[in-house]
Write an enzyme that holds these catalytic residues in place. Structure first.
Site, short mmCIF file in Angstrom:
data_model
loop_
_atom_site.label_atom_id
_atom_site.label_comp_id
_atom_site.label_asym_id
_atom_site.label_seq_id
_atom_site.Cartn_x
_atom_site.Cartn_y
_atom_site.Cartn_z
N ARG A 1 -23.07 1.86 -7.70
CA ARG A 1 -24.37 2.03 -7.07
C ARG A 1 -24.21 2.92 -5.85
O ARG A 1 -23.32 2.70 -5.02
CB ARG A 1 -24.94 0.68 -6.63
CG ARG A 1 -26.10 0.72 -5.64
CD ARG A 1 -27.35 1.29 -6.24
NE ARG A 1 -28.45 1.35 -5.26
CZ ARG A 1 -29.58 2.03 -5.44
NH1 ARG A 1 -29.77 2.70 -6.56
NH2 ARG A 1 -30.51 2.04 -4.51
N LEU A 2 -25.02 3.99 -5.74
CA LEU A 2 -25.08 4.80 -4.53
C LEU A 2 -26.27 4.30 -3.72
O LEU A 2 -27.42 4.35 -4.18
CB LEU A 2 -25.29 6.28 -4.86
CG LEU A 2 -24.37 6.93 -5.90
CD1 LEU A 2 -24.65 8.42 -5.99
CD2 LEU A 2 -22.91 6.67 -5.56
N HIS A 3 -26.03 3.82 -2.52
CA HIS A 3 -27.10 3.25 -1.70
C HIS A 3 -27.15 3.96 -0.35
O HIS A 3 -26.19 3.89 0.42
CB HIS A 3 -26.89 1.75 -1.50
CG HIS A 3 -28.06 1.06 -0.87
ND1 HIS A 3 -29.07 0.49 -1.61
CD2 HIS A 3 -28.39 0.87 0.43
CE1 HIS A 3 -29.97 -0.03 -0.80
NE2 HIS A 3 -29.57 0.19 0.45
N SER A 4 -28.24 4.66 -0.08
CA SER A 4 -28.39 5.33 1.22
C SER A 4 -28.79 4.31 2.27
O SER A 4 -29.64 3.45 2.04
CB SER A 4 -29.46 6.43 1.12
OG SER A 4 -29.06 7.42 0.19
N ARG B 1 -33.67 9.17 3.63
CA ARG B 1 -33.50 10.29 2.71
C ARG B 1 -32.84 11.48 3.40
O ARG B 1 -33.15 12.64 3.13
CB ARG B 1 -34.84 10.72 2.10
CG ARG B 1 -35.42 9.75 1.10
CD ARG B 1 -36.48 10.43 0.25
NE ARG B 1 -37.06 9.50 -0.70
CZ ARG B 1 -38.16 8.80 -0.48
NH1 ARG B 1 -38.81 8.95 0.65
NH2 ARG B 1 -38.63 7.98 -1.38
N ASP C 1 -36.69 15.42 -0.04
CA ASP C 1 -35.46 14.62 -0.01
C ASP C 1 -34.34 15.52 0.48
O ASP C 1 -34.01 16.52 -0.16
CB ASP C 1 -35.15 14.08 -1.41
CG ASP C 1 -34.10 12.98 -1.40
OD1 ASP C 1 -33.28 12.94 -0.46
OD2 ASP C 1 -34.08 12.17 -2.34
N ARG D 1 -31.21 14.50 1.02
CA ARG D 1 -29.89 13.95 0.70
C ARG D 1 -29.12 14.84 -0.27
O ARG D 1 -29.69 15.57 -1.07
CB ARG D 1 -30.04 12.56 0.07
CG ARG D 1 -30.53 11.50 1.03
CD ARG D 1 -30.77 10.19 0.30
NE ARG D 1 -31.86 10.30 -0.68
CZ ARG D 1 -32.28 9.29 -1.44
NH1 ARG D 1 -31.70 8.10 -1.33
NH2 ARG D 1 -33.27 9.47 -2.29
N LYS E 1 -29.50 11.59 -8.72
CA LYS E 1 -28.15 11.09 -8.45
C LYS E 1 -27.24 11.34 -9.64
O LYS E 1 -26.07 11.72 -9.48
CB LYS E 1 -28.21 9.60 -8.12
CG LYS E 1 -28.89 9.26 -6.80
CD LYS E 1 -28.86 7.76 -6.55
CE LYS E 1 -29.53 7.42 -5.22
NZ LYS E 1 -29.52 5.96 -4.95
#
Length: 378
Positions: free
Chosen positions: A222-225, A267, A299, A301, A327
């Site tokens: 999981r990529l979580h900002s 973001r 966005d 990111r 992602k």
């Protein structure tokens, strides 16, 4: 005996100048951006103080301009052109009025008679480089500046526009493992946390290593900002906190995997700007338009750092817990094999319904479950 002359003790001079220029803008100081025979002295509208603002306007001798992104110019009704927008203004404009035009402050109504938009600014390369420096410092991309033919003094850092663009385009993440420890979590007792520092951006990212993933199969990831308001304070305006806890529990149930907690608040625009965007959302804008109103992209990111972190951990084949197709494509572009997607289902509430709708309808998130919930279906 004279000291020996040492070269490049601190590494690439261009990279060092980039870091120092970002720091100067964050501290409210001016820098000089150079593009061939042209140069501008610029300061970030967000951080510049009144005394420096007065000195800049005086030194400009009537030629000072406010530089804003196309996104900000469109949102403020100033211009529909593409690329950086240069706005000339009279010396009588005070700093708070300028900040209103830039989107940093909405305190004062904009008096459009004091400003003139240059329909075809010829300082686009200089402005673009300045915006990249401001964004690297998590500042609103809006600058006050003026062109100059003078060489910079000892008090003024000068940077080439091409070096800024090169740094953004090819700057590699230099990740250093700083510390690592076992930390049992409520939803994942067998857990270890590793903190990495990125020397490219000075950001600190966390890898949450859960359970014992099967190395012979794709690792759940999981990529979580980062979201201070949702993850830590339980904000109802987003679903970030619920996504974080759901992901940890889901990875643990799958036998193990990794959650990357990325230092990309709001973001990628930073906490101060996220809170500014919240004010605009209270006035009726959705999350995408609020960010653009501040001069940012929908966005900001990037996920190259996530790919670099996975590679540091020896993980190159994964199943990704996400509703965001960007992602997946970004990780694949950076050498990570994504074998499948595991949807991350959360609940909506009266405070985040508009936010979730913007995610699906405007940001392209794959959240069919939200769509049914928002439509009132069972």
């Amino acid at each position: 005996m004279p000291a020996k002359r040492h070269g490049k003790i601190n590494g690439d001079p261009a990279a060092l100048t980039f870091d120092r220029a970002v720091g100067e803008l964050r501290r409210g100081r001016a820098v000089q951006v150079i593009d061939g025979a042209r140069a501008m002295i610029v300061a970030a509208v967000e951080t510049v103080q009144a005394a420096l603002y007065t000195r800049l306007v005086t030194a400009a001798a009537g030629c000072a301009v406010l530089l804003v992104t196309a996104e900000r110019a469109h949102a403020a009704g100033l211009s529909r052109q593409r690329g950086p927008v240069a706005i000339a203004f009279r010396g009588a404009v005070d700093l708070e009025q300028l900040r209103s035009v830039a989107g940093v402050s909405e305190v004062q109504p904009i008096d459009h008679t004091l400003f003139h938009v240059d329909a075809a600014p010829d300082c686009a390369a200089l402005a673009t480089a300045g915006f990249l420096l401001a964004k690297a410092g998590r500042l609103v991309p809006a600058l006050i500046g003026f062109e100059t033919s003078e060489a910079p003094g000892a008090d003024l850092i000068a940077i080439e526009a091409r070096d800024v663009e090169q740094h953004e385009r090819t700057g590699h993440h230099s990740l250093q493992l700083v510390s690592r420890a076992r930390v049992p979590l409520a939803d994942a007792i067998e857990c270890e946390i590793a903190l990495f520092r990125d020397e490219h951006s000075l950001a600190e990212h966390v890898a949450v290593l859960i359970g014992k993933p099967d190395a012979n199969n794709a690792v759940p990831v999981r990529l979580h900002s980062a979201c201070l308001t949702g993850d830590l304070l339980g904000s109802l305006r987003c679903d970030c906190g619920e996504q974080l806890r759901t992901a940890v529990a889901r990875i643990a149930a799958l036998g193990g995997g990794v959650l990357l907690y990325l230092d990309q608040e709001g973001r990628g625009i930073g906490l101060p700007n996220k809170l500014r965007a919240y004010v605009l959302q209270d006035e009726g804008l959705d999350t995408v338009d609020a960010d653009r109103r501040l001069g940012f992209l929908a966005d900001e990111r990037t996920y190259d750092v996530a790919a670099a972190l996975l590679q540091e951990l020896g993980i190159t084949r994964i199943k990704l817990l996400t509703n965001n197709p960007q992602k997946i494509s970004s990780l694949r572009d950076h050498g990570i094999e994504v074998t499948g997607r595991l949807p991350l289902v959360t609940n909506s509430n009266t405070h985040n319904e508009r936010y979730l709708r913007a995610k699906t309808e405007r940001a392209g998130h794959l959240a069919e479950e939200w769509g049914r919930s928002l439509a009132g279906e069972s």
